[in-house]
Write an enzyme that holds these catalytic residues in place. Structure first.
Site, PDB file in Angstrom:
ATOM      1  N   THR A 341       0.859  -1.170   0.000  1.00  0.00           N
ATOM      2  CA  THR A 341       0.000   0.000   0.000  1.00  0.00           C
ATOM      3  C   THR A 341       0.895   1.219   0.000  1.00  0.00           C
ATOM      4  O   THR A 341       2.010   1.168   0.499  1.00  0.00           O
ATOM      5  CB  THR A 341      -0.857  -0.009   1.290  1.00  0.00           C
ATOM      6  OG1 THR A 341      -1.531  -1.250   1.379  1.00  0.00           O
ATOM      7  CG2 THR A 341      -1.857   1.108   1.334  1.00  0.00           C
ATOM      8  N   GLU A 381      -6.648 -11.628   0.239  1.00  0.00           N
ATOM      9  CA  GLU A 381      -5.951 -11.204   1.453  1.00  0.00           C
ATOM     10  C   GLU A 381      -6.738 -11.669   2.677  1.00  0.00           C
ATOM     11  O   GLU A 381      -7.866 -11.224   2.911  1.00  0.00           O
ATOM     12  CB  GLU A 381      -5.787  -9.686   1.491  1.00  0.00           C
ATOM     13  CG  GLU A 381      -4.791  -9.158   0.468  1.00  0.00           C
ATOM     14  CD  GLU A 381      -4.177  -7.835   0.896  1.00  0.00           C
ATOM     15  OE1 GLU A 381      -4.487  -7.367   2.003  1.00  0.00           O
ATOM     16  OE2 GLU A 381      -3.368  -7.292   0.125  1.00  0.00           O
ATOM     17  N   SER A 422      -0.923  -3.238   5.671  1.00  0.00           N
ATOM     18  CA  SER A 422      -1.852  -4.275   6.091  1.00  0.00           C
ATOM     19  C   SER A 422      -2.261  -4.064   7.554  1.00  0.00           C
ATOM     20  O   SER A 422      -2.626  -2.955   7.941  1.00  0.00           O
ATOM     21  CB  SER A 422      -1.218  -5.657   5.856  1.00  0.00           C
ATOM     22  OG  SER A 422      -2.132  -6.704   6.044  1.00  0.00           O
TER      23      SER A 422
END
Length: 520
Positions: A341, A381, A422
């Site tokens: 990310t 995920e 995450s």
């Protein structure tokens, strides 16, 4: 704020930050800068984000309006037999920790980044999209030099990148992954961006791109349909707002989880005079770990099952619910009172601010032919699907740990931050906020001090903290995992700060090669 100050942007790559800074120099606002940075990051940080992913943008306007643009990924509108789905595991090795993800066309959720980019810019931007897209077009065609961090990302995502012929070609030279000093090009993406500038987001969600994606999805084991793409909508939400030591915290509301869990952990810490601790001492680390542990316990007590209820945040953060967890923290603290990310943060000289977190997961290993866009693997995920894979509710916004955040003082943005990472997103943001507010650290120190992450009885510690000699006392018989270097595992909190005298400063997180651009 001095009139000559046009703004500041913190991002995960110098070229990402420069794209946003150029918009400020051209007379654009924070939202033009955010849009340019988002497009640029798809070239400069190709392993972390993509037009095939999703994210969130927290906006604070000069008129003091707060808006959360939810353009995260959506579950498909129908399932197919699991045995017909292309969905398989890969291991991502961070060096000290290994995490399993799943990829394939069956891991692709409905992407939202293109819709979010255009809606945010249409609502709040000032410059034409042709100008906003120019830096990304230049980077994609002229190439961007690969640095150490992106080379590291290529290496750890090797099993995914090399699964995809199109992306494998872009990320390799003479059969080897690109190394520092090599250049990364994506000419197909440049052509896609030009098409989007000319035709708008419908080119992605209804045109030839959509038809190519859906054809492959239906024939090669994916879930996506044309209806999934046509019906995707950006959701504008009222942000979650709470207080911490005299400031207002503005963050991502449910159905995403990260913001609410950050607010809960800060509410626990507010019961303790954190500034009275020595930073990095055993007592301080135990306090932080306990706040993380108790937040996880509170979440496990029915929070995820109620995530779509309209009052979930109010009930979760209610004093009566906080009380029993706060009491446990006080007992441990020994006092009488008491988280692939990317992210970028922008403040402009007019009082506008943007905090945007965007992700492609680890990538699905599938690229839409001829577009230069790898799709996400958000259905693969485990962190996003605690109920198990292939069990997601139909046509629902996926809950995320992404939590673009601002701290307001007297109604004005003082701290703009967020992170990738995450499950470590929320603990990373928590620690930076505490470092700034509780320990009064300069922003560079606050962002780049070592961090911890406690989860599932495992305490991960970055170097710089003293490991207790008696492990059984620190904390709750946890397994202690010491890291040798600061690492992207612990997030990437790229942050901008507005000082009381009006000066803008910022810090890029060294864990993800962060960079700050100041525009005078």
């Amino acid at each position: 704020m001095p009139a000559k100050t046009r703004g500041a942007i913190a991002a995960g790559h110098p070229k990402t930050a420069e794209a946003g800074a150029e918009m400020l120099r051209l007379g654009g606002n924070a939202f033009d800068a955010a849009a340019a940075a988002m497009l640029a990051s798809c070239v400069t940080e190709p392993t972390l984000t993509s037009l095939g992913g999703g994210g969130f943008l927290l906006a604070h306007t000069a008129e003091r309006q707060n808006i959360l643009f939810d353009f995260f990924t959506q579950t498909p509108r129908q399932r197919r037999p699991v045995e017909a789905v292309e969905f398989y595991p890969v291991l991502v090795d961070f060096g000290t920790a290994v995490q399993e993800f799943h990829i394939g066309l069956g891991a692709i959720a409905v992407p939202g980044t293109v819709a979010g980019l255009f809606q945010m810019h249409r609502r709040l931007g000032r410059l034409p999209m042709s100008a906003v897209a120019e830096p990304a077009l230049h980077y994609a065609t002229a190439g961007v030099e690969i640095g150490d961090f992106q080379a590291y990302c290529f290496q750890i995502l090797r099993p995914i990148l090399l699964t995809c012929p199109e992306m494998g070609q872009l990320c390799t030279r003479e059969g080897e992954l690109l190394q520092p000093g090599d250049r990364f090009y994506n000419p197909d993406l440049a052509e896609t961006i030009r098409l989007l500038v000319q035709e708008g987001p419908q080119a992605f969600y209804e045109g030839e791109i959509a038809h190519a994606l859906v054809k492959d999805s239906q024939t090669r084991g994916g879930y996506l349909s044309l209806e999934d793409l046509r019906q995707y909508r950006v959701i504008e939400r009222s942000p979650l707002m709470t207080r911490y030591r005299g400031t207002t915290l503005v963050t991502n509301p449910p159905p995403s989880s990260g913001g609410c869990l950050i607010a809960f952990a800060l509410a626990l810490l507010s019961q303790v005079e954190v500034a009275g601790y020595e930073f990095g001492s055993e007592a301080h680390l135990t306090l932080l770990a306990d706040a993380m542990r108790l937040t996880n316990l509170a979440r496990a007590d029915g929070y995820d099952s109620r995530i779509n209820q309209p009052d979930v945040a109010e009930r979760f953060l209610a004093e009566a619910h906080l009380h029993r967890y706060a009491q446990q923290l006080l007992q441990t603290a020994g006092v009488n009172k008491w988280g692939s990310t990317t992210h970028f943060s922008v403040i402009d000289g007019e009082g506008n601010a943007a905090s945007i977190t965007a992700s492609n997961g680890e990538g699905s290993g599938y690229t839409i032919p001829g577009t230069g866009i790898m799709l996400n693997n958000m259905l693969g995920e485990a962190d996003l699907h605690p109920g198990g894979f292939h069990q997601w509710p139909l046509d629902a916004r996926i809950s995320s740990m992404m939590a673009p955040t601002m701290v307001l003082a007297a109604g004005m943005p003082e701290l703009v931050l967020g992170s990738g990472g995450s499950n470590r997103i929320r603990t990373a943001i928590l620690q930076v906020i505490s470092n700034v507010i509780d320990f009064q650290m300069p922003i560079e120190q606050a962002v780049n001090s070592p961090r911890i992450h406690w989860e599932a009885d495992v305490m991960n510690l970055e170097p710089g903290f003293e490991i207790p000699k008696v492990h059984t006392q620190f904390p709750w018989n946890s397994e202690i995992v010491p890291w040798e270097h600061l690492n992207m595992f612990f997030g990437g909190v790229h942050t901008v700060l507005a000082n009381p005298d009006g000066r803008l400063t910022g810090a890029g997180d060294r864990r993800r090669s962060g960079f700050v651009a100041l525009v005078e």
